[in-house]
Design a protein around this motif. Sequence first.
Motif, mmCIF file in Angstrom:
data_model
loop_
_atom_site.group_PDB
_atom_site.id
_atom_site.type_symbol
_atom_site.label_atom_id
_atom_site.label_comp_id
_atom_site.label_asym_id
_atom_site.label_seq_id
_atom_site.Cartn_x
_atom_site.Cartn_y
_atom_site.Cartn_z
ATOM 1 N N ALA A 89 0.861 -1.183 0.000
ATOM 2 C CA ALA A 89 0.000 0.000 0.000
ATOM 3 C C ALA A 89 0.892 1.226 0.000
ATOM 4 O O ALA A 89 2.020 1.196 0.501
ATOM 5 C CB ALA A 89 -0.920 0.007 1.215
ATOM 6 N N VAL A 90 0.387 2.313 -0.577
ATOM 7 C CA VAL A 90 1.188 3.530 -0.721
ATOM 8 C C VAL A 90 0.438 4.720 -0.151
ATOM 9 O O VAL A 90 -0.744 4.926 -0.463
ATOM 10 C CB VAL A 90 1.516 3.793 -2.210
ATOM 11 N N PHE A 99 3.368 6.818 -9.104
ATOM 12 C CA PHE A 99 2.814 5.478 -8.926
ATOM 13 C C PHE A 99 1.492 5.520 -8.182
ATOM 14 O O PHE A 99 0.505 4.907 -8.607
ATOM 15 C CB PHE A 99 3.824 4.601 -8.181
ATOM 16 N N ALA A 100 1.449 6.235 -7.066
ATOM 17 C CA ALA A 100 0.213 6.306 -6.280
ATOM 18 C C ALA A 100 -0.917 6.922 -7.090
ATOM 19 O O ALA A 100 -2.051 6.423 -7.084
ATOM 20 C CB ALA A 100 0.456 7.115 -5.002
ATOM 21 N N ARG A 147 16.922 -4.631 -11.450
ATOM 22 C CA ARG A 147 16.151 -3.723 -10.598
ATOM 23 C C ARG A 147 14.744 -3.569 -11.160
ATOM 24 O O ARG A 147 14.556 -3.413 -12.368
ATOM 25 C CB ARG A 147 16.844 -2.356 -10.509
ATOM 26 N N TRP A 148 13.757 -3.597 -10.267
ATOM 27 C CA TRP A 148 12.360 -3.416 -10.637
ATOM 28 C C TRP A 148 12.015 -1.932 -10.696
ATOM 29 O O TRP A 148 12.580 -1.126 -9.968
ATOM 30 C CB TRP A 148 11.445 -4.092 -9.620
ATOM 31 N N PHE A 149 11.071 -1.592 -11.572
ATOM 32 C CA PHE A 149 10.517 -0.243 -11.557
ATOM 33 C C PHE A 149 9.008 -0.329 -11.663
ATOM 34 O O PHE A 149 8.457 -1.268 -12.249
ATOM 35 C CB PHE A 149 11.123 0.655 -12.647
ATOM 36 N N THR A 150 8.334 0.658 -11.080
ATOM 37 C CA THR A 150 6.881 0.597 -10.963
ATOM 38 C C THR A 150 6.174 1.325 -12.100
ATOM 39 O O THR A 150 5.123 0.874 -12.555
ATOM 40 C CB THR A 150 6.408 1.192 -9.627
ATOM 41 N N PHE A 151 6.717 2.471 -12.553
ATOM 42 C CA PHE A 151 5.990 3.234 -13.575
ATOM 43 C C PHE A 151 6.827 3.654 -14.759
ATOM 44 O O PHE A 151 6.305 3.775 -15.859
ATOM 45 C CB PHE A 151 5.283 4.453 -12.963
#
Length: 322
Positions: A89-90, A99-100, A147-151
């Motif tokens: 959760a953000v 992202f949020a 590395r992961w990225f969200t947006f």
Amino acid sequence: MRALLVVNPAATTTSARTRDVLIHALASEMKLEAVTTEYRGHARDLGRQAADGEDIDLVVALGGDGTVNEVVNGLLHRGPDPDRLPRLAVVPGGSTNVFARALGLPNDAVEATGALLDALREERERTVGLGLAAGTPGTEDEAVPSRWFTFCAGLGFDAGVVGRVEQQRERGRRSTHALYLRQVVRQFLDDPHRRHGTITLERPGADPVTDLVLSIICNTTPWTFLGNRPVYATPKASFDTGLDVLALSRMSTASVARYATQLLTSSPERGPQGKHAVSLHDLTDFTLHSKVPLPLQMDGDHLGLRTSVTFTGVRRALRVIV
């Protein structure tokens, strides 16, 4: 519910008093452990501990996109497993909170906390796809950790802008939209590769796309925000599909003015278009190679120079409270 709250004390849009109020509100609804980050990478370490343990059901990130990125990389350090891993959760506390906001959350931390509590009571969640970037095997960057990225991510011009902004912030400047726009102009004037691109995009089953100056990789839309104005670099991008790419093969003064105008007036139906623009939708695997080292950014975090990066769009990577 057992929850870990990861708090970035340097979050630019929340005061210590506001954070205390939010912590008390969350603690009233769940068994909450709140930890304040103390160093760069601390949020990642906390996410890793939550993923490896068996006593945390939910990790709440209170901070900006950088804090969220660290938490996500900690949670997914062994790879995606949405049925086993804690949910995310953000609560937005940064200057932009892409992202949020892309998840549909309010940009105000107090309102977002209320929306989060409502979502938990109503058991609302979704499983989102994420992007993964890694050094390309057989190149000098193959040892660079994934590395992961969200947006979003970017190789080249936009990453150079991010690096300039970070330098200014280290000198005490506030992260404002005016600061970003000034650095865009300076990057444009100083970029030696803006007329003759050095980037090649390679993907299975298709011809390479060569001589690119700029490459923006999006996992969702909007790509970013200017105040309350959403910017749609790749309007079709979605948390439910692979990755989208917007690339430019030329950045003359005229073309930059044209594409900048298109970005500022973009919409969910229309993004930048033109003979020097390349738009690709729903990619699962592709690689960006550059003839010279170029800056790389992910989720607005400058990661140094790279010559080759392999990107993977991973569907259904993480459960998120919405």
